[in-house]
Motif scaffolding. Structure first.
Motif, PDB file in Angstrom:
ATOM      1  N   ARG A   1       0.980  -1.269   0.009  1.00  0.00           N
ATOM      2  CA  ARG A   1      -0.011  -0.023  -0.077  1.00  0.00           C
ATOM      3  C   ARG A   1       0.836   1.275  -0.153  1.00  0.00           C
ATOM      4  N   LYS A   2       0.639   2.202  -0.875  1.00  0.00           N
ATOM      5  CA  LYS A   2       1.543   3.426  -0.917  1.00  0.00           C
ATOM      6  C   LYS A   2       0.514   4.594  -0.379  1.00  0.00           C
TER       7      LYS A   2
ATOM      8  N   MET B   1      -3.415   5.379  -0.922  1.00  0.00           N
ATOM      9  CA  MET B   1      -4.051   4.282  -1.629  1.00  0.00           C
ATOM     10  C   MET B   1      -4.903   3.794  -0.663  1.00  0.00           C
ATOM     11  N   SER B   2      -6.291   3.331  -0.809  1.00  0.00           N
ATOM     12  CA  SER B   2      -7.234   3.057   0.067  1.00  0.00           C
ATOM     13  C   SER B   2      -7.114   1.402   0.088  1.00  0.00           C
ATOM     14  N   ARG B   3      -7.630   0.828   0.923  1.00  0.00           N
ATOM     15  CA  ARG B   3      -7.485  -0.612   1.118  1.00  0.00           C
ATOM     16  C   ARG B   3      -8.080  -1.088  -0.003  1.00  0.00           C
TER      17      ARG B   3
ATOM     18  N   ASP C   1      -8.257   0.155  -3.048  1.00  0.00           N
ATOM     19  CA  ASP C   1      -7.223   0.566  -4.231  1.00  0.00           C
ATOM     20  C   ASP C   1      -6.317  -0.772  -4.248  1.00  0.00           C
ATOM     21  N   LEU C   2      -5.752  -1.037  -3.045  1.00  0.00           N
ATOM     22  CA  LEU C   2      -4.748  -2.175  -2.862  1.00  0.00           C
ATOM     23  C   LEU C   2      -5.380  -3.671  -3.289  1.00  0.00           C
TER      24      LEU C   2
END
Ligand code: TXD
Length: 314
Positions: free
Chosen positions: A83-84, A87-89, A91-92
């Protein structure tokens, strides 16, 4: 007897460490795959350069070509993105689901008889997706989390007691995340219930620290997450399968009514041997332990339902 073939999909921090460990243990020839060009080749060559020191005769190859994975006996998947910031969970989930889908489709075609161990986060959802995509029997698609979480719990107890970590045995069940369930009642040191050696408050504190250990390491490392102990954990599972050790380990396994749960993956104790998950063990849970386990399952289900929706839409 020909040598076994171990394919590591993802040659990052965990993948590279696993290649070294698998070579040291002579588990089999190791093929390391990654999309990053040159990187798996470089790491494999680096380990090969140390082979005379270790005294190992296994072969190591790095590749960017899936074809080299063909016929693997064990596949361990760490491919994914961390995760960057920003970035939401979700998105990951989206990105890593896409990666697991590609990996799964390739494994279905190239390694249909392999034991597949998924390590990529979010773990319980990614192993669920992998089994769905490959269509492999659920006894051969498992997730690595419980071995690590239990090992973390054991190591912290050993530190607190000032005794060897080798003598402490613990059981951590449920999903791999904040809701995991370290079972204090089942922890022992040298066969002695831990509740006779440490008071309740200390044990609660250690149990809480266990659940947050992943985050603790991320906070210290600043770039990336834990990799030595995750690599050791996944290799322990691969070894149990390849050497038919029938070890009792906690891994993410697909439940079929055990603990009152069906159709999702979650951390439970299993017997791991040459047939993969040979048995799921149902330990007795008291009311509060069962409630904590149910809460953890609810969190896993949320992600699993996301995977189901996603796989309908692709
Ligand atoms: O207990 C557990 N299950 C875990 C899980 C404990 C620790 C870390 N956990 C998760 O493992 C972590 O959140 C990551 O999802 C994975 C892998 O961790 P690692 O530390 O090895 O991550 P890296 O170093 O970023 O390596 C990931 C590699 C990297 O080299 C990418 O180039 C590669 O994955 N990658 C791919 N390989 C193949 N195919 C595709 N599509 C791909 N995309 C990225």
């Amino acid at each position: 007897m020909s040598r076994k073939k171990i394919a590591l999909i993802g040659a990052g921090q965990i993948g590279g460490t696993m290649a070294l460990l698998a070579a040291q243990k002579e588990l089999g020839d190791v093929v390391t795959f990654d999309i990053a060009e040159g990187m798996p080749q470089g790491k494999s060559l680096d380990i090969l350069h140390g082979a005379p020191i270790v005294g190992t005769s296994v072969q190591l190859r790095g590749t960017n070509d899936y074809e080299e994975v063909r016929g693997a006996d064990v596949v361990i998947v760490t491919a994914g993105l961390p995760r960057k910031p920003g970035m939401s969970r979700d998105d990951l989930l989206d990105v890593n689901y896409g990666i697991i889908r590609t990996v799964g489709e390739n494994l279905k075609a190239l390694a249909p008889d392999a034991l597949v161990i998924v390590v990529t986060n979010p773990l319980d959802a990614m192993v669920y997706a992998m089994q769905k995509i490959t269509g492999f029997d659920a006894t051969r698609v498992i997730g690595m989390a419980g071995v690590l979480d239990s090992s973390r719990f054991s190591s912290l107890i050993a530190q607190e007691l000032g005794v060897s970590a080798a003598d402490v045995t613990t059981l951590v069940m449920g999903g791999h995340g904040d809701t995991m369930v370290p079972l204090i009642r089942y922890a022992t040191a040298g066969g002695i219930p831990i509740t006779q050696l440490l008071d309740k408050e200390r044990l609660e504190a250690i149990s809480q620290r266990t659940a947050q250990s992943g985050g603790e390491i991320v906070g210290l490392l600043k770039t990336g997450s834990a990799f030595y102990s995750p690599a050791l954990s996944a290799i322990k599972m691969a070894e149990a399968y390849l050497r038919d050790q029938k070890r009792i380990v906690t891994c993410a396994a697909k439940l079929k009514g055990e603990y009152g749960v069906s159709g999702v993956y979650a951390g439970v104790p299993v017997v791991l041997g040459a047939k993969g998950v040979e048995r799921i063990i149902e330990v007795e849970l008291d009311a509060s332990e069962q409630a904590a386990f149910d809460k953890s399952i609810a969190a896993v289900k949320e992600l699993t339902e996301w995977v189901d929706k996603k796989s309908v839409s692709v």
